[in-house]
Scaffold this active site. Sequence first.
Site, PDB file in Angstrom:
ATOM      1  N   ILE B  94       0.846  -1.177   0.000  1.00  0.00           N
ATOM      2  CA  ILE B  94       0.000   0.000   0.000  1.00  0.00           C
ATOM      3  C   ILE B  94       0.883   1.229   0.000  1.00  0.00           C
ATOM      4  CG2 ILE B  94      -1.881   1.174   1.166  1.00  0.00           C
ATOM      5  CD1 ILE B  94      -2.308  -1.503   2.689  1.00  0.00           C
ATOM      6  N   CYS B  95       0.631   2.109  -0.935  1.00  0.00           N
ATOM      7  CA  CYS B  95       1.383   3.361  -0.995  1.00  0.00           C
ATOM      8  C   CYS B  95       0.587   4.412  -0.230  1.00  0.00           C
ATOM      9  CB  CYS B  95       1.578   3.763  -2.454  1.00  0.00           C
ATOM     10  SG  CYS B  95       2.398   5.329  -2.658  1.00  0.00           S
TER      11      CYS B  95
END
Lengths: 611, 156
Positions: B94-95
């Site tokens: 997840i960015c």
Amino acid sequence: MSRSRSFSRSPRQSIQARFGFFDASQQPPMPIHSSSNPTGNLLEVTFPPAELQRSMSSNHASLRGMRRLEARRQMEETNYLSSKARSQNLNPPVDLRLLDYVTPYDDNLMCPVCRCAFIDPVVLVECDHCFCRDCIRQTWATTASAYTPLGPRGDCPSCRTPAKLGARSATSKILVNITDDLVVRCPNSEQGCEATVKRGEVQDHVGIYCGYSKQECYAEDCEQPVRRRDADLGCLHYNVTCFDCRETMQKAELEAHWKAKCPDRKVACPQCQEPILSRVLDKHSREMCPAVTVSCPGAVLGCTSRSKRSQAEVHAQTCTLAILAPVLAAQKQRLDEQEVVQRTMSRKLEVLESGFAAVEEILYPKHSVQAKEDDVRADERRIPLLLEDGDSARRRHTRLESTDVEDMDEQFSGFEFPSPTSSRPMSSRLIASLPPSRPAPPPPGPRPQDLPEPFSTDFDMPFPSAFPPPAAHGPYVSPLHHLLSMHEALRDELSRVSTAVQELDGRQSMHTLNENLRMREEMGYLGAQVTGLSRQVGWLTSTQLQRQQHQHGAGVGSSAGGGGMDGIAGAGAGVEAAVSAVGAAASALRGAAQVRAQARRGHSEEGRTKL
Amino acid sequence: MAGMSGKRLQKELAKITGVLPPGITLVSAENLREWQMDLTVPDNPIYPADHVYRLKFMFSTNYPIEAPECTFIQLSTPVRKIPIHPHIYSNGIICLDLLDKQGWSPVHNVESVCISIQSMLASNTKNERPPGDAEFVRSNRSRPRDINFLYHDPSV
């Protein structure tokens, strides 16, 4: 050997040798067996060989450094030991974050980072958010990597405002007092201390009062730690053996061992309060404890009763489901086994069936029954071997060794006399595929009812009657034998058919050869006629030419000679045209003959393929 | 230090096993080092209500000071897929700046991170993976905490 000994007479000389000052001529080498030098043996012992000595002299400085380091380490060690001896408190400082709180406290007293009641709380200058001093320091230590000369600063963890700790960042005393008044358990509660003290006093409790914290043994020459409550019992640092598990340990550790570690100690079962050995406690509560609630053994069959283990047996004696359960379980197991066996059997059967189907497909391709029938009939016309009637074939079939069974013949004779009771779908289908207008020949020999069933393609049908009875009527002990005999018969049939085909082929080629010969004769005759014709025409033209020359030579002048020549030339051209026309006619004839021959050959080919 | 992270995780676990916001459930937290949470996204047609996503948290001993590693994981039984989002790579990484060094704050906890990710999914309108997803998934061998993301999208 002698050289090294001579070199090592004195260190100076060896140094000279090292730097190349030494000349061999200055000092002649001494003989090996020389005993004139009284110190020869001594020299060899005290001074190591030149190589080693060189390295030692080069390491001299570092050796000195190491010695100094060693001395310093020893000093530090003695310092540490003496300071340890001086310090009476062997307990590490209490980490207030790890304490168990007895009284519940307000969430507003909780540091958002460590989720404990504030420990030395500080307030950030810009945003008034409050954290433990250690928490905010640790947070900023990881995020603020740069050097911060203006004191610790960073973003507020709660609101991300750039903030710092002020000079008087500590919160008001009232918050500190509230948090320090929270009651906690002693950190030694696992060892057995049951004290609950205010958080502000817990350090003093552990350091001074708690009987379960460590202090140094009072005995002379013993510096090992002992629990404070045991300190007056004298030195407990001697080995004893546990009565129960025979493990050897120090007396000071024995009590803790009994309480928590010994596998043979008795503990009270939490359900039934019986004293149980701790190592079997798991098993006891799982399998034996009478106070544990268990379900009826008939639960798999739907009994919903649950009772204590002690009463479960009484219930099981009356519960029909519980009585039935083991029987049914055994049945189920047997069923499962049978199912497994049956599965393998059915797989085997499947394999066999598919093999049979493949063989059947090879033996009787269903799509070309009609064509095959025609072929067979054509064969019957030509090959006397096939002219035997179905009766004899059937008789042969009933014989034990039927190696040349004509399966096709049988099959079709079987179709001609279908048994009225037969309900096999495949044979009826095959019968339906026969032309209905075909007249049934008179039944030769006995009726098929009293004969064994003719072999047909449906030996993989579920009825066992589809098979010929193995012992009474035929050699076919098993379908495999049946197949083998069929295969043998088929091979014979095939060889017979192939010889017939060869014979037919020879006949056909003979026929075409004859036809060709006749054609060639005819063509030779035609060619002879054509040459005779052309000769006649040549003779006619030559006589014509002679006659014209005669006329010209007799009465016509040279001027008319040209016209005469013209006439001769025209006549010659006409004759040539006639000759070529005759040639063309001849070639046309030849072409026609070829076409005819081809047509004949094509016809014979067709006949062969039809076979 | 280790004691502090353990104590705090124990407290969080005690709180989380009580009441949780809707759509977030605790699946497992066996050893206080790795937790798994299930997540559903309300009111977004991209993520239907019967689709459940599995979040995996890995805590270091430095936990509240350091961010946990939080990724989506893929399972076959029960079916858990990686949600499609322009800031979630197909390997589950997840960015999100919240999970990085700069964005993390020790005030956050598992519940708040779950809520953040849930709201990130709920407000999503683009049914797509991040640009260069295939390349990243093929080449990435490092852990999420060692990746330097560039947080460019303030709209999420």
